[in-house]
Design a protein around this motif. Structure first.
Motif, PDB file in Angstrom:
ATOM      1  N   SER A  59       0.851  -1.201   0.000  1.00  0.00           N
ATOM      2  CA  SER A  59       0.000   0.000   0.000  1.00  0.00           C
ATOM      3  C   SER A  59       0.882   1.245   0.000  1.00  0.00           C
ATOM      4  O   SER A  59       1.677   1.397  -0.935  1.00  0.00           O
ATOM      5  CB  SER A  59      -1.059  -0.049   1.096  1.00  0.00           C
ATOM      6  N   ASP A  60       0.816   2.114   0.986  1.00  0.00           N
ATOM      7  CA  ASP A  60       1.486   3.419   0.902  1.00  0.00           C
ATOM      8  C   ASP A  60       2.988   3.331   0.606  1.00  0.00           C
ATOM      9  O   ASP A  60       3.690   2.526   1.219  1.00  0.00           O
ATOM     10  CB  ASP A  60       1.423   4.170   2.229  1.00  0.00           C
ATOM     11  N   GLN A  86       4.367  -0.044   2.385  1.00  0.00           N
ATOM     12  CA  GLN A  86       3.621  -0.731   3.419  1.00  0.00           C
ATOM     13  C   GLN A  86       3.308  -2.120   2.907  1.00  0.00           C
ATOM     14  O   GLN A  86       2.772  -2.278   1.800  1.00  0.00           O
ATOM     15  CB  GLN A  86       2.313   0.021   3.717  1.00  0.00           C
ATOM     16  N   ARG A 146      -0.871   9.863  12.797  1.00  0.00           N
ATOM     17  CA  ARG A 146       0.139   8.989  12.189  1.00  0.00           C
ATOM     18  C   ARG A 146       0.747   9.607  10.933  1.00  0.00           C
ATOM     19  O   ARG A 146       0.368  10.682  10.510  1.00  0.00           O
ATOM     20  CB  ARG A 146      -0.477   7.623  11.858  1.00  0.00           C
ATOM     21  N   ASP A 147       1.679   8.884  10.352  1.00  0.00           N
ATOM     22  CA  ASP A 147       2.318   9.194   9.068  1.00  0.00           C
ATOM     23  C   ASP A 147       3.237  10.417   9.149  1.00  0.00           C
ATOM     24  O   ASP A 147       3.054  11.408   8.430  1.00  0.00           O
ATOM     25  CB  ASP A 147       1.264   9.410   7.956  1.00  0.00           C
ATOM     26  N   TYR A 154      -3.433   7.042  -4.217  1.00  0.00           N
ATOM     27  CA  TYR A 154      -3.676   7.457  -2.831  1.00  0.00           C
ATOM     28  C   TYR A 154      -2.351   7.492  -2.072  1.00  0.00           C
ATOM     29  O   TYR A 154      -1.356   6.881  -2.472  1.00  0.00           O
ATOM     30  CB  TYR A 154      -4.623   6.440  -2.171  1.00  0.00           C
ATOM     31  N   TRP A 195       0.536   5.245  -4.036  1.00  0.00           N
ATOM     32  CA  TRP A 195       0.011   3.870  -3.992  1.00  0.00           C
ATOM     33  C   TRP A 195      -1.054   3.780  -5.069  1.00  0.00           C
ATOM     34  O   TRP A 195      -1.965   4.621  -5.113  1.00  0.00           O
ATOM     35  CB  TRP A 195      -0.562   3.611  -2.603  1.00  0.00           C
TER      36      TRP A 195
HETATM   37  C1  FRU Z   1      -2.866   5.165   4.486  1.00  0.00           C
HETATM   38  C2  FRU Z   1      -2.674   4.520   5.843  1.00  0.00           C
HETATM   39  C3  FRU Z   1      -1.800   5.362   6.745  1.00  0.00           C
HETATM   40  C4  FRU Z   1      -1.228   4.334   7.684  1.00  0.00           C
HETATM   41  C5  FRU Z   1      -1.026   3.171   6.781  1.00  0.00           C
HETATM   42  C6  FRU Z   1      -1.170   1.815   7.406  1.00  0.00           C
HETATM   43  O1  FRU Z   1      -3.248   4.242   3.521  1.00  0.00           O
HETATM   44  O2  FRU Z   1      -3.916   4.257   6.458  1.00  0.00           O
HETATM   45  O3  FRU Z   1      -2.475   6.403   7.393  1.00  0.00           O
HETATM   46  O4  FRU Z   1      -0.041   4.750   8.272  1.00  0.00           O
HETATM   47  O5  FRU Z   1      -1.972   3.291   5.734  1.00  0.00           O
HETATM   48  O6  FRU Z   1      -0.863   0.812   6.487  1.00  0.00           O
END
Ligand code: FRU
Length: 488
Positions: A45-46, A62, A165-166, A286, A305
């Protein structure tokens, strides 16, 4: 769709042998990408920790190792010297501490002198599944592996919800300080950004306040993955607002937008010059992230992503899902971002393919639309041999719009979110570069004025195209540029 138990999703990876079989199985997939970063197994993902350091571009994604499901997240590491050719470099960060026991969530990197630092969210959950997000750091060691600090830099604030987060870390010259932007949600469920500040990278972090963004106090319920960068004297704020629908985005409640304006670090106010813009008009982009340590004040380097949080994709049946978008160069022009493919993408070209109505499984289309044209234009990709179906692109100069639809493809997915979208065309359509990989299409419209990113999963019979006579097109074969090696 397979049902996963919590235990299965949050299983800890003990050894590479446990997922070798999964990797071998997906190598046979006709949807494995040839020039896009994709998960070694399971789900990507991200993008995380995107940075240039010592001649190498580092990127992490991720990663859930076990299948096409969001679960215990790792950072998986890939490397490149040109942002086009990528190789797998192994697991970058594992959730192996109490403070990140349920995942190393998204974050960023910064290179400083000879060292490379990473900032991420330690997703801690207790036995009652109550979440505490910690902001944590790591430093790359001489073996190229991020080594975590023993303790988090700071924990969450209790005057905001658990959604904090992030971390995006960056240096602000005028303040001679480092800053971290954290995506957050207020207690009354509004999306926002929390700002932290420190004179040093690994200590001294203090909460500076909540970012003020006049006009955006009530814009979605959480702002994931915030990023800021100065490009050509303008500040660009990029983030992924959630829990709201936005005009022209169907039923999706996950978006990726940017604002152009100016950032005042004294008042922590980002004043937008105009309304928000969509980063991409397609179905699947995203949590984009800007690369750190790009030494050019007039451009930024972005990757996203190719997917949305609540969406599902047909390769779930094959136990893997997702890929990154192509890397894009960003420049500011006329109050908006131009998003173009890297110049080095041209080096992937490997001769042209015959224009006989068939579409190579991965290729680039260089398309032009005659100027002054008053007729509509069509370009239909992945049609069946008789020209029906496909991923259809329709342009109407009178209505100043482009329509893109995937609803006539054999494999339909995320029908409840959206299958058809419009792209407003303020300037007439002139050119399009279309990057087709084995499960994706990316349109770069009018030299990057707009982009449109989508996953597609054509079946065996869907490898033809049709176009209207007023559309001119060259089909470039491309070389492969990602290595699908098993490196854990
Ligand atoms: C975005 C997200 C982030 C988080 C991550 C977890 O897609 O929800 O906010 O850190 O993915 O995988």
């Amino acid at each position: 769709m397979r049902e996963w138990t919590l235990e299965e999703r949050y299983r800890v990876l003990q050894s590479a042998d446990e997922i070798k079989g999964l990797h071998e199985a997906l190598l046979g997939s006709v949807y494995r990408q040839k020039y896009h970063i994709q998960p070694i197994t399971g789900l990507s993902s991200d993008p995380n920790g995107f940075v240039f350091h010592d001649g190498v571009w580092h990127l992490f994604y991720q990663w859930t190792p076990w299948g096409a499901v969001h679960g215990l997240k790792y950072w998986y590491h890939v490397k490149s010297t040109d942002l086009v050719h990528w190789e797998n470099a192994g697991v970058g960060m594992r959730p192996d501490r109490d403070f990140d026991n349920k995942g190393c969530h998204s974050g960023s990197a910064i290179a400083e002198g000879d060292s490379l630092y990473f900032f991420y969210t330690g997703n801690h959950r207790d036995e009652n599944w109550v979440r505490t997000p910690y902001t944590c750091a790591a430093k790359l060691d001489e073996n190229g592996v991020p080594v975590k600090l023993d303790e988090p830099l700071f924990g969450p604030r209790d005057d905001y919800s658990e959604h904090q987060r992030d971390p995006k870390v960056f240096w602000v010259e005028e303040k001679q300080a480092y800053y971290i932007f954290i995506g957050a949600q207020t207690l009354d469920k509004k999306g926002t950004v929390l700002v932290y500040k420190s004179p040093k990278l690994l200590e001294g972090w203090e909460f500076a306040g909540q970012l003020n963004v006049p006009g955006f106090e009530d814009f979605g319920g959480m702002w994931e993955c915030p990023c800021i960068q100065r490009i050509s004297g303008k500040d660009v704020l990029l983030f992924s607002p959630q829990y709201t629908t936005l005009p022209g985005r169907g039923n999706s409640t996950n978006h990726n937008v940017y604002l152009i304006g100016s950032m005042d670090y004294d008042t922590l106010t980002f004043t937008p010059d105009s309304d928000y813009h969509y980063l991409d008009y397609g179905f699947d982009m995203y949590a984009s992230q800007l690369a750190a340590n790009v030494d050019d004040p007039d451009k930024a380097i972005l990757i996203g992503w190719m997917g949305l949080p609540d969406n599902h994709y047909p390769t779930e049946e094959e136990d893997w899902e997702g890929s990154m978008t192509l890397v894009r160069e960003l420049r500011v022009k006329d109050g908006k971002l131009l998003k173009t493919p890297l110049p080095a993408m041209n080096e992937l070209r490997n001769g042209t393919a015959p224009e006989d109505g068939t579409l190579p499984a991965f290729c680039e289309l260089e398309v032009s639309f005659p100027q002054g044209e008053t007729e509509d234009s069509d370009l239909n990709l992945f049609t069946k041999e008789d020209g029906t179906g496909g991923f259809t692109i329709h342009y109407c100069p009178h209505k100043k719009k482009l329509w893109v639809s995937k609803k006539d493809l054999d494999k339909r997915f995320n029908e409840n979110v959206f299958e058809e979208l419009e792209v407003p065309m303020e300037t007439p359509l002139r050119t399009m570069r279309v990057f087709i990989d084995r499960c994706s299409v990316e349109l770069f419209i009018n030299d990057g004025e707009k982009t449109f990113t989508a996953h597609v999963y054509p079946t065996e019979r869907e490898h033809f195209y049709t176009k209207s006579d007023n559309v001119e097109m060259t089909i470039w074969n491309l070389n492969e540029s990602v290595k699908d090696d098993f490196v854990v």
